[in-house]
Design a protein around this motif. Structure first.
Motif, mmCIF file in Angstrom:
data_model
loop_
_atom_site.group_PDB
_atom_site.id
_atom_site.type_symbol
_atom_site.label_atom_id
_atom_site.label_comp_id
_atom_site.label_asym_id
_atom_site.label_seq_id
_atom_site.Cartn_x
_atom_site.Cartn_y
_atom_site.Cartn_z
ATOM 1 N N GLU A 207 27.763 -13.132 49.332
ATOM 2 C CA GLU A 207 27.314 -14.364 49.297
ATOM 3 C C GLU A 207 28.091 -15.144 48.095
ATOM 4 O O GLU A 207 28.254 -16.647 47.618
ATOM 5 C CB GLU A 207 25.968 -14.714 48.761
ATOM 6 N N GLY A 208 28.774 -14.923 47.370
ATOM 7 C CA GLY A 208 29.677 -14.947 46.716
ATOM 8 C C GLY A 208 28.846 -14.461 45.332
ATOM 9 O O GLY A 208 29.555 -14.809 43.323
ATOM 10 N N CYS A 209 27.513 -13.545 44.718
ATOM 11 C CA CYS A 209 28.076 -13.360 43.086
ATOM 12 C C CYS A 209 28.727 -12.729 42.471
ATOM 13 O O CYS A 209 29.457 -12.136 43.386
ATOM 14 C CB CYS A 209 25.803 -12.905 43.203
ATOM 15 N N ASP A 210 28.684 -12.922 41.401
ATOM 16 C CA ASP A 210 30.338 -12.390 40.222
ATOM 17 C C ASP A 210 29.423 -11.216 40.204
ATOM 18 O O ASP A 210 30.122 -10.494 39.791
ATOM 19 C CB ASP A 210 30.368 -13.035 39.191
ATOM 20 N N LEU A 211 28.135 -10.862 39.857
ATOM 21 C CA LEU A 211 27.466 -9.987 39.433
ATOM 22 C C LEU A 211 25.756 -9.442 39.780
ATOM 23 O O LEU A 211 24.940 -10.583 40.124
ATOM 24 C CB LEU A 211 27.369 -9.790 37.607
ATOM 25 N N VAL A 212 25.091 -8.514 39.665
ATOM 26 C CA VAL A 212 23.958 -8.339 40.305
ATOM 27 C C VAL A 212 23.426 -8.090 38.832
ATOM 28 O O VAL A 212 23.683 -6.564 38.576
ATOM 29 C CB VAL A 212 23.965 -7.131 41.658
ATOM 30 N N LEU A 213 22.232 -8.271 38.659
ATOM 31 C CA LEU A 213 20.344 -8.254 37.744
ATOM 32 C C LEU A 213 20.252 -7.368 38.631
ATOM 33 O O LEU A 213 18.974 -8.104 39.627
ATOM 34 C CB LEU A 213 21.095 -9.281 37.460
ATOM 35 N N ALA A 214 19.417 -6.300 38.469
ATOM 36 C CA ALA A 214 18.134 -5.891 38.965
ATOM 37 C C ALA A 214 17.064 -5.524 38.081
ATOM 38 O O ALA A 214 16.943 -5.925 36.887
ATOM 39 C CB ALA A 214 18.656 -4.571 39.988
ATOM 40 N N LEU A 215 16.236 -6.291 38.477
ATOM 41 C CA LEU A 215 14.941 -6.759 37.921
ATOM 42 C C LEU A 215 14.384 -5.324 38.276
ATOM 43 O O LEU A 215 13.298 -5.413 39.589
ATOM 44 C CB LEU A 215 13.682 -7.382 38.359
ATOM 45 N N ALA A 216 13.998 -4.179 37.535
ATOM 46 C CA ALA A 216 13.796 -2.428 38.575
ATOM 47 C C ALA A 216 11.854 -2.907 38.548
ATOM 48 O O ALA A 216 11.771 -1.866 36.980
ATOM 49 C CB ALA A 216 14.091 -1.943 38.132
ATOM 50 N N HIS A 217 10.756 -3.074 38.817
ATOM 51 C CA HIS A 217 9.614 -2.819 37.869
ATOM 52 C C HIS A 217 8.926 -1.001 37.939
ATOM 53 O O HIS A 217 8.553 -0.568 38.912
ATOM 54 C CB HIS A 217 8.513 -3.541 38.233
ATOM 55 N N THR A 218 10.335 -0.102 37.928
ATOM 56 C CA THR A 218 9.850 1.505 38.102
ATOM 57 C C THR A 218 10.300 1.867 36.804
ATOM 58 O O THR A 218 10.928 1.419 35.908
ATOM 59 C CB THR A 218 11.034 1.914 38.965
ATOM 60 N N GLY A 219 10.276 3.421 36.252
ATOM 61 C CA GLY A 219 10.904 3.703 35.039
ATOM 62 C C GLY A 219 11.404 4.587 35.653
ATOM 63 O O GLY A 219 11.484 5.304 36.515
ATOM 64 N N ALA A 220 11.588 6.135 34.829
ATOM 65 C CA ALA A 220 13.017 7.247 34.872
ATOM 66 C C ALA A 220 12.197 8.173 35.103
ATOM 67 O O ALA A 220 10.269 7.810 35.170
ATOM 68 C CB ALA A 220 13.476 7.546 33.576
ATOM 69 N N GLY A 221 12.802 9.037 35.734
ATOM 70 C CA GLY A 221 11.764 10.224 36.140
ATOM 71 C C GLY A 221 12.206 11.130 37.964
ATOM 72 O O GLY A 221 11.239 11.638 38.324
ATOM 73 N N SER A 222 12.614 9.284 38.874
ATOM 74 C CA SER A 222 13.292 11.008 40.330
ATOM 75 C C SER A 222 14.146 11.227 39.715
ATOM 76 O O SER A 222 15.215 11.102 39.254
ATOM 77 C CB SER A 222 13.071 9.043 40.736
ATOM 78 N N THR A 223 14.590 12.170 41.226
ATOM 79 C CA THR A 223 15.655 11.856 40.821
ATOM 80 C C THR A 223 17.086 11.730 42.109
ATOM 81 O O THR A 223 15.941 10.514 43.141
ATOM 82 C CB THR A 223 15.540 13.930 42.059
#
Length: 619
Positions: A207-223
């Motif tokens: 849709e023409g976005c120059d960059l993408v920001l993820a709001l990620a309600h999740t923590g580290a710890g997964s593979t």
């Protein structure tokens, strides 16, 4: 020569500053409503000063900026309680209006009150509210959130170039549908975090976005590849389609030297403890703006020291004025009389000694449902009650313990005993399920061999709110045994048995014996991965839904009859471990109650670097 719309031969450069908060849990002001005292270590009111400074800094640097939030924003503090008939915007919406947020993602706790309550908060928000991986089961259901949003910012110094287009997506644990199952009533479907984020990012770029920001309600710890994982920050951040990430959910802080990300990732703590700042360097080459580097950092509102927090940011005066009426109403409500307790109640020893506050909650649950069992055809079954601590330190810090003095109580004390908005449920379990339920709870402890010393009693990777104590039976926990279940509920040591001497009414519990258990909606819905409860029958109580906090209030005030469970000894104790000591970690306030412990059981080691009190515990 110019190529494209106003594009110079050499690439134009610019800066984009992303300011972020997460896991506020409606700690909008620097005030602890449970203790009714200021807390300089928390509060969006202090983050507001950091936001103002960061925006001024961006203006001096010629940078564009946006402000985003990453969810779990309106549940947690009494300031955020949904009050029927309350007029005007929810305090969170008012706060976000004052600070001019540009986008807000949702977290799992934002669904604790159901979709209608969430819609009431979202209605007055000044920005798009997002959740990409929850969708409506039925096409006719209108959701109070969007799957993504596109923000535009003109880069200062380049008025003739197009603005940078920032695609924003938001993902949360798919387990939200389990944890909030009672409130959501099968209205939503969940997609995996990583797969959803990748698809949304590709769509935003198309849709023409120059960059993408993820709001990620999740923590580290997964593979990588674990798309149904609760904590999938690492594989999500590895997606090529995403340029920057705001993490959350686990209440930790990033950047952290222990985790190396190839792109800017920030996790700004919890309760308004930090402002996250991502700085992206941009280049324009005719086909749009593109990231050309960047970094992430944290700005704390206070410096935490063993003796207490030292504020680094003042509360922003305009913000305080805007929330003054909400603050006053909350204080008035929390100070209302609610009954009396003849003894002090605290949770400092909840993992190794009797916890009167937990016993009160268990008795209140039983008292609320016991008169209803006849209508459910379950009056012949023994009634038990399962309760877990809500405030036990951990990631919330050394002040996060229940501590209620003997004497007159008020509404804030009731809220302190039950901080989550869980509802009361009753399930029927067999003796075998009951034993495994307790085995799962006992996984909280580290394995302590005979003759050992200096090992932590409690595994810090296990969630304290999953340590269910079941009132109405008696049992011991043998920490010399390995845990029978993993934190995910998998049977990892089938021959291990930490639970011993499990009895009801003085007799061993038989595997096929049946019990009615009063428990909270989080556990009954599947929260905490107690897989042994999946097949438990839930009794349809002949009454409107009741929050456990309401049952506690009615019990303390005398509206409910004193329950027989209150007359029984505390249900569990640690089995003796020959010649062994372990380190118990608790809050510094525990020193006022050490005389409650048997003589010689605990010796004070002192405060650790995080401000917790450490005890040498004789096992």
């Amino acid at each position: 020569m110019v190529t494209g719309a106003g594009a110079p031969d050499a690439p134009a450069t610019g800066l984009l500053q992303i300011l972020a908060t997460t896991d506020l849990h409606c700690n909008l002001l620097s005030h602890d409503y449970y203790a009714d005292q200021p807390d300089p270590a928390i509060g969006l009111s202090r983050v507001a000063s950091l936001i103002a400074s960061a925006r001024a800094e961006a203006a001096r640097q010629g940078a564009a900026s946006i402000l985003v939030d990453n969810g779990d924003s309106f549940q947690g503090s009494p300031l955020g309680d949904i009050i029927p008939g309350a007029a005007g915007p929810h305090p969170l919406a008012r706060a976000f209006q004052v600070l001019e947020y540009d986008a807000a993602g949702l977290g799992n706790h934002d669904f604790d009150f159901g979709l209608a309550a969430l819609a009431g908060v979202v209605r007055d928000m000044p920005c798009p509210v997002l959740c990409s991986n929850l969708t409506a089961v039925h096409p006719g259901l209108e959701l109070p959130f969007l799957p993504s949003a596109v923000l535009e910012r003109q880069i200062p110094g380049w008025p003739d170039l197009p603005p940078v287009r920032i695609g924003v997506l938001s993902v949360l644990p798919p387990q939200t549908l389990v944890w909030c199952g009672q409130q959501l009533q099968a209205q939503l479907a969940a997609g995996g975090i990583v797969g959803t984020a990748a698809a949304q990012a590709r769509r935003l770029r198309a849709e023409g976005c120059d960059l993408v920001l993820a709001l990620a309600h999740t923590g580290a710890g997964s593979t990588p590849g674990a798309d149904c994982s609760e904590n999938a920050l690492v594989p999500l951040a590895a997606l090529a389609e995403i340029d920057a990430v705001v993490g959350g959910h686990t209440h930790l802080t990033l950047p952290d030297p222990a985790l190396d990300f190839a792109k800017p990732v920030v996790m700004p703590g919890a309760h308004g403890s930090h402002l996250g700042v991502i700085s992206l360097e941009l280049e324009y080459r005719g086909a749009g703006w593109r990231p050309a580097g960047g970094g992430a950092g944290l700005r704390p509102v206070a410096q935490k020291r063993p003796a207490g927090a030292v504020p680094l940011a003042e509360e922003e005066p305009g913000f305080l004025r805007a929330l003054a009426a909400d603050h006053a109403r909350t204080l008035e409500r929390m100070r209302q009389p609610a009954g009396r307790s003849p003894v002090a109640m605290h949770s400092y020893f909840t993992f190794f000694a009797p916890d009167r506050s937990l016993a009160l909650v268990g008795s209140a649950q039983a008292a609320a449902v016991r008169p209803l069992l006849r209508d459910c055809g379950a009056e012949s079954l023994p009634l038990l009650a399962a309760a877990a601590p809500c405030k036990f330190g951990g990631r919330s810090g050394p002040k996060s313990y229940t501590d209620i003095a003997a004497g007159d109580l008020c509404a804030r004390n009731i809220a302190d005993l039950q901080v989550f908005p869980n509802e009361l449920r009753v399930i029927i379990v067999t003796g075998g399920q009951l034993r495994d339920w307790l085995e799962m709870s006992a996984g909280l402890f580290n394995r302590i061999p005979p003759g050992s010393c200096g090992q932590l009693l409690v595994d810090p990777q296990r969630a304290g709110h999953n340590f269910d104590v079941i009132f109405g039976v008696s049992y011991q926990i043998d920490v010399t045994q390995p845990p029978r279940f993993s934190a995910a509920g998998e049977r990892i040591n089938p021959d291990a048995r930490r639970i011993s001497a499990l009895c009801w009414n003085g007799r061993p519990v038989a595997p096929d014996q049946r019990f009615a258990v009063a428990a909270n909606s989080y556990r009954v819905s599947g929260g905490g991965s107690f897989r042994m409860l999946r097949d438990a029958e839930e009794l349809p109580l002949p009454r409107p839904p009741m929050r456990i906090r309401g049952a506690v209030r009615d019990y303390i005030s005398g509206c409910l009859t004193a329950d027989p469970l209150a007359q029984l000894p505390y249900p569990w104790q640690l089995a003796p471990v020959p010649a062994a000591t372990a380190v118990a970690v608790t809050g510094p306030g525990a020193e006022a109650y050490l005389e409650e412990l048997p003589a010689g059981q605990a010796a004070v080691r002192g405060l650790n670097g995080s401000g917790f009190l450490e005890l040498d515990l004789q096992l």
